[in-house]
Design a protein around this motif. Structure first.
Motif, short mmCIF file in Angstrom:
data_model
loop_
_atom_site.label_atom_id
_atom_site.label_comp_id
_atom_site.label_asym_id
_atom_site.label_seq_id
_atom_site.Cartn_x
_atom_site.Cartn_y
_atom_site.Cartn_z
N ALA A 8 0.86 -1.19 0.00
CA ALA A 8 0.00 0.00 0.00
C ALA A 8 0.89 1.24 0.00
O ALA A 8 2.07 1.18 0.33
N GLY A 9 0.34 2.37 -0.36
CA GLY A 9 1.13 3.60 -0.36
C GLY A 9 1.45 4.06 1.05
O GLY A 9 0.85 3.62 2.02
N ARG A 10 2.40 4.98 1.15
CA ARG A 10 2.83 5.45 2.47
C ARG A 10 1.71 6.16 3.22
O ARG A 10 1.60 6.05 4.44
N ALA A 49 7.05 3.84 14.12
CA ALA A 49 6.83 3.30 12.77
C ALA A 49 6.29 4.38 11.85
O ALA A 49 6.73 4.50 10.69
N ILE A 50 5.34 5.18 12.33
CA ILE A 50 4.80 6.29 11.53
C ILE A 50 5.91 7.26 11.17
O ILE A 50 6.02 7.71 10.01
N GLY A 98 11.42 5.34 5.06
CA GLY A 98 12.10 4.10 5.44
C GLY A 98 11.49 2.92 4.69
O GLY A 98 10.40 3.00 4.12
N ASN A 99 12.19 1.79 4.71
CA ASN A 99 11.70 0.58 4.05
C ASN A 99 10.50 0.04 4.82
O ASN A 99 10.62 -0.45 5.95
N ALA A 100 9.31 0.13 4.22
CA ALA A 100 8.08 -0.20 4.94
C ALA A 100 8.04 -1.66 5.39
O ALA A 100 7.58 -1.96 6.49
N LYS A 101 8.54 -2.56 4.56
CA LYS A 101 8.50 -3.98 4.92
C LYS A 101 9.33 -4.24 6.18
O LYS A 101 8.90 -4.96 7.10
#
Length: 375
Positions: free
Chosen positions: A284-286, A347-348, A355-358
């Protein structure tokens, strides 16, 4: 949009009217309020009150169409299929007018979806600031006030803020700045200190009930249930009524996540479920990811309130079968809620900074597993 169409906020509307009637209009104002409380609608109505005489039909038509030459807007934008580079608000005015007319209580994510940029992070950048300076250097078209409304002013980056600082501090005569934000702390201090701040509360439940009954022919019972679930947010109330809320998807993601987190204790295969979940959300998008994590924060707060029997403050009603908030609530308590909040906010923060979301979400998931099992 005029004051007669605003839901609630009577005290603050009367304050704005009185200050305008007495010729005491601050040159820079910061409207602070949560999503769905009506800050944008009130800003537009306030602009109408300043710019138009009641009997001036031509002026009122221009305000109805948001095309008055002395009313200007700046809002977060990003490149899309139509605008490939240097996006500024002027290039999206048709979309903006449509958005404000149809969703005056809409949120930032609704706006991004309209533009087709929900996978990007919009901003009010330095190109926008230069455009604002150019607009406000010209004389008023109709010889009265010029009004500049910044919607979601917290999305203004530092370069833009620095360009606008002197203009906001010493604007041309009869120039009014209205900055709208949901998060006052994200407005840089040099801008905030130059504005008169007005805080808008969430809407009263009864005001939402009355509006839903009048506009959608609901029974008092139906309207009361929706208003209670909306928690003072009229935009959310409309989403619930139209069954168009992203919260439906968010609830599914959240419950999948916490169930996997519970299974993961002493179960190595469940870790794979958490990694797969992280991959799903990472696609999903940021902006969607940030919206979802804010939803998670709220879900945990509601569980905590239920656990400590503050039932009058609990409005969340999960729709997922075989999931009861009453059974989940005991796992959210004073020994883990602070850490859960910190991890979600971290995280937000990192997702906002690309940052790398995964990796961020996988790390968050493993930490959540430990925290939910904390006694």
């Amino acid at each position: 949009m005029d004051f007669s169409k605003i839901i609630g906020q009577t005290h603050l509307i009367n304050h704005l009217k009185t200050s305008a009637d007495n010729g005491r209009i601050p040159h820079a104002q910061l409207f602070v309020g949560p999503e769905g409380c009506g800050t944008l609608a009130i800003a537009v109505a306030y602009a109408r009150y300043i710019l138009c005489e009641a009997e001036n039909a031509a002026c009122n038509v221009k305000l109805d169409n948001l095309s008055h030459p002395d009313l200007h807007f700046a809002f977060p934008v990003a490149t899309n299929d139509k605008v490939k580079k240097h996006p500024v608000s002027n290039l999206f005015l048709d979309d903006w007018r449509s958005f404000v007319k149809q969703q005056p209580y809409g949120n930032l994510f609704d706006w991004y979806k309209l533009l087709g940029v929900e996978k990007k992070q919009g901003q009010i950048g330095v190109d926008e600031a230069l455009d604002v300076v150019k607009k406000l250097s010209l004389k008023s078209y109709e010889g009265g006030y010029k009004i500049m409304i910044f919607w979601m002013a917290e999305k203004m980056n530092n370069a833009a803020a620095n360009k606008l600082l002197k203009l906001i501090e010493e604007p041309p005569e009869k120039t009014v700045f209205i900055l709208i934000t949901e998060n006052e702390d994200q407005i840089i201090n040099t801008i905030r200190s130059r504005c008169q701040v007005l805080h808008f509360p969430g809407l009263a439940e009864q005001d939402i009930v009355t509006n839903l009954i009048e506009n959608f022919d609901l029974t008092p019972e139906e309207a009361t249930k929706i208003a209670h679930q909306s928690d003072g947010n009229y935009n959310k109330a409309l989403d619930i009524f139209h069954k168009d809320s992203e919260d439906i998807q968010f609830e599914e993601w959240f419950i999948t996540w916490v169930r996997a987190a519970f299974r993961a204790k002493g179960n190595k295969t469940a870790i794979n479920d958490l990694i797969a979940w992280s991959e799903t959300i990472a696609k999903a998008g940021r902006e969607t990811q940030k919206q979802f994590l804010h939803y998670c924060l709220n879900f945990f707060r509601q569980a905590l309130l239920l656990n400590y029997t503050a039932t009058d403050l609990v409005y969340l009603e999960p729709q997922t079968q075989n999931f009861a908030l009453e059974k989940f609530a005991p796992f959210v308590h004073g020994n883990n809620i602070v850490a859960i909040n910190e991890e979600l906010n971290d995280a937000i923060y990192h997702i906002e900074r690309n940052g790398n979301a995964k990796i961020i979400l996988t790390d968050l998931s493993i930490k959540l597993t430990r925290l939910l099992h904390k006694k």
